[in-house]
Design an enzyme around this catalytic site. Structure first.
Site, PDB file in Angstrom:
ATOM      1  CG  ASN A   1      -0.142  -0.210   2.472  1.00  0.00           C
ATOM      2  OD1 ASN A   1       0.707   0.612   2.784  1.00  0.00           O
ATOM      3  ND2 ASN A   1      -0.386  -1.292   3.187  1.00  0.00           N
TER       4      ASN A   1
ATOM      5  CG  ASP B   1      -6.823  -3.851   6.210  1.00  0.00           C
ATOM      6  OD1 ASP B   1      -6.523  -3.676   7.403  1.00  0.00           O
ATOM      7  OD2 ASP B   1      -7.199  -2.931   5.462  1.00  0.00           O
TER       8      ASP B   1
ATOM      9  N   PRO C   1      -3.023 -10.177  11.325  1.00  0.00           N
ATOM     10  CG  PRO C   1      -0.998 -10.539  12.413  1.00  0.00           C
ATOM     11  CD  PRO C   1      -1.717 -10.798  11.118  1.00  0.00           C
ATOM     12  CG  ASP C   2      -6.064  -4.511  14.193  1.00  0.00           C
ATOM     13  OD1 ASP C   2      -5.223  -3.792  14.771  1.00  0.00           O
ATOM     14  OD2 ASP C   2      -7.043  -4.062  13.573  1.00  0.00           O
ATOM     15  CB  ILE C   3      -0.077  -4.546  15.136  1.00  0.00           C
ATOM     16  CG1 ILE C   3       0.390  -5.544  14.065  1.00  0.00           C
ATOM     17  CG2 ILE C   3       1.020  -4.330  16.166  1.00  0.00           C
ATOM     18  CD1 ILE C   3       1.453  -5.011  13.122  1.00  0.00           C
TER      19      ILE C   3
ATOM     20  CG  PHE D   1      -1.262   7.393  12.671  1.00  0.00           C
ATOM     21  CD1 PHE D   1      -0.567   7.226  13.853  1.00  0.00           C
ATOM     22  CD2 PHE D   1      -1.057   8.555  11.937  1.00  0.00           C
ATOM     23  CE1 PHE D   1       0.322   8.188  14.290  1.00  0.00           C
ATOM     24  CE2 PHE D   1      -0.173   9.528  12.368  1.00  0.00           C
ATOM     25  CZ  PHE D   1       0.518   9.342  13.543  1.00  0.00           C
TER      26      PHE D   1
ATOM     27  CE  LYS E   1      -9.874   2.799  11.263  1.00  0.00           C
ATOM     28  NZ  LYS E   1      -9.214   3.201  10.030  1.00  0.00           N
TER      29      LYS E   1
ATOM     30  CE  LYS F   1      -7.961  -0.669  13.868  1.00  0.00           C
ATOM     31  NZ  LYS F   1      -7.114  -1.561  13.084  1.00  0.00           N
TER      32      LYS F   1
HETATM   33  O1  C5P Z   1      -7.941  -0.554  10.471  1.00  0.00           O
HETATM   34  P1  C5P Z   1      -7.024   0.485   9.939  1.00  0.00           P
HETATM   35  O2  C5P Z   1      -5.918  -0.080   9.102  1.00  0.00           O
HETATM   36  O3  C5P Z   1      -7.693   1.633   9.244  1.00  0.00           O
HETATM   37  O4  C5P Z   1      -6.373   1.120  11.261  1.00  0.00           O
HETATM   38  C1  C5P Z   1      -5.293   1.966  11.206  1.00  0.00           C
HETATM   39  C2  C5P Z   1      -4.489   1.853  12.462  1.00  0.00           C
HETATM   40  O5  C5P Z   1      -4.373   0.495  12.859  1.00  0.00           O
HETATM   41  C3  C5P Z   1      -3.064   2.318  12.267  1.00  0.00           C
HETATM   42  O6  C5P Z   1      -2.610   2.809  13.510  1.00  0.00           O
HETATM   43  C4  C5P Z   1      -2.357   1.041  11.879  1.00  0.00           C
HETATM   44  O7  C5P Z   1      -0.965   1.106  12.160  1.00  0.00           O
HETATM   45  C5  C5P Z   1      -3.048   0.028  12.754  1.00  0.00           C
HETATM   46  N1  C5P Z   1      -3.131  -1.335  12.187  1.00  0.00           N
HETATM   47  C6  C5P Z   1      -2.425  -2.337  12.783  1.00  0.00           C
HETATM   48  N2  C5P Z   1      -2.531  -3.636  12.317  1.00  0.00           N
HETATM   49  C7  C5P Z   1      -3.325  -3.916  11.261  1.00  0.00           C
HETATM   50  C8  C5P Z   1      -4.052  -2.890  10.644  1.00  0.00           C
HETATM   51  C9  C5P Z   1      -3.925  -1.610  11.118  1.00  0.00           C
HETATM   52  O8  C5P Z   1      -1.703  -2.074  13.738  1.00  0.00           O
HETATM   53  N3  C5P Z   1      -3.395  -5.164  10.826  1.00  0.00           N
END
Ligand code: C5P
Length: 402
Positions: free
Chosen positions: A209, A277, A305-307, A325, A339, A343
């Site tokens: 991206n 994603d 994984p969503d960090i 962010f 968000k 989160k």
């Molecule tokens: O869900 P989205 O990508 O819009 O969320 C953005 C925020 O989530 C950013 O802070 C990004 O670094 C974090 N993020 C993450 N892991 C992911 C997707 C997004 O830490 N897999």
């Protein structure tokens, strides 16, 4: 921490002096300027030529050298630095310092300096344990002289025990800690993510991206400048490593997740990376062949994984402050506020990345800081200024929630 600092390195006569060229290189790599003073004993173990080459400066040896005094008097030499580092510091030079003896350039500079002095002792274990040395160390410590080491281990003389000079990396780390003292984020640890992630389709192709890493790198630099011990986990970018930051390079979201988990515990995490994603479910070992006339291959994706969500989840290692962010192209505030709740992070920095704003790869950013107390609209700022302002807000927040 060491960028732009002037270090006067006094090298006295111990075998550990052979490590000094490496020490000089390590300090200069971090942006410090190093000027060397060599005692007569020191010059038995390391040459002025070697030190002059690595420091790219004149090496000072003689107190009564007319050229040296004309170019740079010993008083000026001792004062034109931010810190005086004595490494290796032998039992002899420590004894002279404790007694105020000034019989060569090194000891004269040490007596004349008004700058902080830090010593890295190096000597035989019996000499270190001798009450005379112990007493000198106490006298010097009481006067505010700092010490790094000595370490335990094998000695050049064949004995084993306390007395080895600390390794250059340990000395550099101790100096960084020294310069951190009194800064607003001193005593804290920070984790920052930056850049995109690359998700392999096959060994050659990947999904990615648009993210330059400029904002994330600037945030890591700002936190480190304010004294936080900072780890930057970065996807592939063209940004130079920020000064004084430990950089962990990764490619994929899974690697980024692992590197972030490894960096815990931290006080604050700022996740500015544009994490993919999804990733391809299967990654073949060989490049997918293009067969003329055949249907393009399908891509089956799985979620990464969503960090941010994972670091924000309650638990022992949750940072005190988690900042995410939100790159949005429409309904910025509503989407970013939702968000933040979804989160579980403390703050969201929301920015408009619709193509006409030029935020991606540009130097400027207009952001909104979303906290539990509401929305703050920041004016258009450079990415460096957004980073500086965010780091100040982080320092304020950590100061009130120790
Ligand atoms: O869900 P989205 O990508 O819009 O969320 C953005 C925020 O989530 C950013 O802070 C990004 O670094 C974090 N993020 C993450 N892991 C992911 C997707 C997004 O830490 N897999």
């Amino acid at each position: 921490m060491l960028k732009g600092k002037q270090i006067l390195l006094i090298i006295s006569g111990g075998i550990a002096a052979y490590k000094c060229p490496d020490l000089v290189r390590a300090l200069r790599k971090r942006g410090a300027a190093v000027r060397c003073v060599l005692t007569a004993g020191g010059s038995q173990f390391v040459t002025p030529l070697a030190l002059g080459a690595v420091s790219e400066d004149k090496v000072y040896e003689a107190l009564f050298s007319l050229t040296d005094e004309a170019e740079m008097g010993h008083i000026r030499l001792s004062r034109e630095s931010d810190v005086v580092l004595v490494a290796p510091a032998t039992a002899n030079i420590l004894a002279k310092m404790a007694s105020g003896i000034a019989d060569d350039l090194a000891t004269t500079a040490l007596l004349a300096t008004d700058k902080p002095v830090i010593c890295a002792p190096a000597m035989n274990v019996r000499m270190w344990e001798n009450p005379a040395t112990a007493n000198n160390i106490k006298i010097l410590s009481d006067r505010g002289v700092g010490f790094i080491g000595p370490e335990e281990g094998d000695m050049a003389c064949g004995e084993w025990g306390l007395g080895r000079m600390s390794e250059p990396a340990q000395i550099v780390a101790a100096l960084e800690n020294f310069f951190r003292q009194g800064l607003p984020l001193d005593g804290t640890r920070a984790l920052v993510t930056s850049g995109p992630t690359f998700e392999a389709i096959d060994p050659v192709r990947y999904l990615a991206n648009r993210s330059s890493g400029k904002q994330g790198h600037a945030i890591a630099a700002a936190l480190a400048r304010m004294g936080s011990v900072t780890t930057l986990v970065s996807g592939p970018t063209h940004q130079p490593d920020p000064a004084g930051v430990e950089v962990v390079r990764v490619e994929s979201a899974v690697q980024m997740f692992d590197a972030c988990t490894h960096a815990l515990p931290v006080d604050v995490a700022v996740l500015a990376a544009a994490v993919s994603d999804w990733r391809p479910e299967q990654v073949p070992e060989d490049k997918i062949k293009k067969i003329p006339g055949a249907q393009p291959p399908g891509l089956s994706l799985v979620e990464n994984p969503d960090i941010l969500a994972s670091l924000s989840a309650p638990g022992n290692t949750r940072p005190r402050l988690v900042v995410g962010f939100a790159a949005e192209t429409d309904n910025i505030i509503e989407n970013a506020t939702a968000k933040r709740a979804r989160k579980g992070c403390d703050w969201i920095v929301a920015n408009d990345v619709s193509p006409e704003t030029g935020t991606f790869d540009g130097d400027a950013n207009t952001v909104h800081l979303i906290t539990k107390d509401g929305v703050e609209d920041w004016p258009e700022l450079s990415k460096n200024d957004v980073a500086g302002r965010l780091a100040e807000r982080i320092a304020d927040a950590l100061a009130v929630t120790p």
